[in-house]
Enzyme design. Structure first.
Site, mmCIF file in Angstrom:
data_model
loop_
_atom_site.group_PDB
_atom_site.id
_atom_site.type_symbol
_atom_site.label_atom_id
_atom_site.label_comp_id
_atom_site.label_asym_id
_atom_site.label_seq_id
_atom_site.Cartn_x
_atom_site.Cartn_y
_atom_site.Cartn_z
ATOM 1 N N LYS A 127 0.812 -1.206 -0.007
ATOM 2 C CA LYS A 127 -0.066 -0.024 -0.030
ATOM 3 C C LYS A 127 0.822 1.280 -0.068
ATOM 4 O O LYS A 127 1.954 1.045 0.398
ATOM 5 C CB LYS A 127 -0.865 -0.137 1.205
ATOM 6 C CG LYS A 127 -1.883 -0.969 1.418
ATOM 7 C CD LYS A 127 -2.406 -0.870 2.793
ATOM 8 C CE LYS A 127 -3.441 -2.237 3.058
ATOM 9 N NZ LYS A 127 -4.127 -2.130 4.273
ATOM 10 N N ASP A 137 0.689 -11.385 0.883
ATOM 11 C CA ASP A 137 -0.780 -11.340 0.722
ATOM 12 C C ASP A 137 -1.060 -10.459 -0.360
ATOM 13 O O ASP A 137 -2.376 -10.571 -1.363
ATOM 14 C CB ASP A 137 -1.473 -10.406 2.032
ATOM 15 C CG ASP A 137 -1.095 -10.568 3.337
ATOM 16 O OD1 ASP A 137 0.274 -11.014 3.459
ATOM 17 O OD2 ASP A 137 -1.739 -10.282 4.092
#
Length: 381
Positions: A127, A137
């Site tokens: 992010k 992930d």
């Protein structure tokens, strides 16, 4: 009663949460969790031809996808790779309905990836608020969508940018001793959770490796077999699952929250990671990326998942117990990646990530069974 675990689980989800976005956990957010569940519904729809499952997918996404293709609650400038995951369902909805809003929404998410910040070698940051970091992930969240968009709408140009994500991730997160992958890597080596010498987080979290192997098989299903990196991704899948097989609990057949700390106080057998790993094995077998020696490993895992985690309610609904609710690194909570941190997160029943992985796993094994002229695993409680 229908003996299909996938059908019974899907029916339980539709009865329990007819509108996933109204669940108090998510409060209407554009949450990646929906996509994990809905990919299970997509598999079940393709397997059975029952449009109830397709309609459920459409009902959930229509809450978010507006007529102009904008997405309620989505902001491209957050550069959050998690927000790409739900986009995987847009390809099916566009193909089946021909509604332009789904193609436009997919294009909007693709635009994020064009400008999404990257490490110096070209791996997507997890992010913008987690700079220069690769998390396992993120491969599940972004790579299968990215590849399908390239194949569907971009004349197959740039596939190597997708495969590169896996190659770089393995290169930077793999532990030479165990073969397991650490949860995350910080290129700048400045995060409080990382080793200042290696940039690696300190532990092997079960679900993060589950995300990674799910992403691999989902990409291998789409990736042209003649692509230069196809065999390399097959190798990564085999190597990663071989490492996981060494940490499969001998007694139960499933996996621990912290994979390599089986006997340590507070560690526990965890449902979402176990379901994800089983899914990757089942799909890898179906695709031919794994050889037949994996079949008994898979059978032990499925028997273990049913025995360890599944309970049936008096209404006949399927409950999946022992799911880690959430885990991450850094951020406002200063999550430090220690063993104590991973076992401190809440353990809940019917978390969507776990239920979605369970639905996908049993959908895969039942699909494989049908393809083998009715040969089904013995997966009765």
């Amino acid at each position: 009663m229908n003996t299909s675990w996938a059908i019974r689980t899907a029916n339980s989800i539709m009865s329990r949460t007819p509108r996933l976005y109204e669940d108090r956990t998510y409060q209407g957010k554009w949450s990646y969790d929906y996509g994990v569940v809905l990919k299970g519904f997509e598999l079940l729809w393709k397997q059975t031809g029952d449009r109830t499952y397709l309609q459920f997918i459409q009902d959930q996404l229509d809450h978010f996808v507006q007529e102009d293709g904008s997405i309620l609650g989505y902001r491209q400038d957050e550069y959050n790779i998690d927000h790409i995951n739900n986009g995987k369902l847009l390809f099916t909805l566009y193909k089946e309905t021909k509604q332009e809003k789904y193609r436009k929404a997919a294009g909007l998410l693709r635009e994020q990836l064009r400008t999404h910040p990257r490490t110096s070698e070209g791996a997507f940051w997890h992010k913008e608020i987690y700079p220069y970091q690769i998390w396992l992930d993120g491969l599940y969240m972004g790579a299968p969508f990215y590849l399908e968009h390239v194949l569907t709408f971009e004349d197959r140009q740039g596939i190597e940018d997708v495969t590169k994500q896996f190659i770089l991730c393995e290169q930077h997160t793999k532990d030479a001793r165990t073969g397991l992958l650490f949860h995350a890597w910080d290129e700048k080596r400045v995060q409080p959770w990382c080793d200042p010498a290696t940039g690696l987080s300190p532990n092997f979290w079960g679900r993060s490796m589950g995300w990674f192997v799910m992403a691999l098989v989902d990409v291998l299903e789409l990736l042209p077999a003649e692509h230069t990196d196809y065999n390399e991704l097959v190798r990564i899948l085999n190597d990663t699952l071989s490492a996981l097989k060494r940490y499969q609990d001998k007694e139960s057949g499933v996996w621990y929250q912290v994979l390599n700390e089986a006997g340590r106080k507070g560690n526990y057998l965890e449902a979402s990671a176990s379901s994800m790993i089983a899914y990757a094995m089942a799909k890898g077998l179906r695709l031919g990326a794994l050889d037949a020696s994996w079949q008994p490993v898979l059978e032990r895992a499925f028997q273990g998942i049913l025995a360890e985690f599944v309970l049936e309610t008096k209404e006949g609904w399927i409950n999946l117990n022992k799911n880690c609710q959430v885990a991450g690194l850094g951020g406002a909570d200063q999550r430090d990646g220690t063993f104590a941190y991973y076992i401190s997160e809440p353990i809940i029943t019917n978390d969507l990530k776990g239920v979605g992985a369970f639905l996908q796993a049993f959908g895969e094994v039942e699909l494989a069974g049908k393809q083998e002229q009715g040969r089904m695993l013995d997966v009765s409680l």
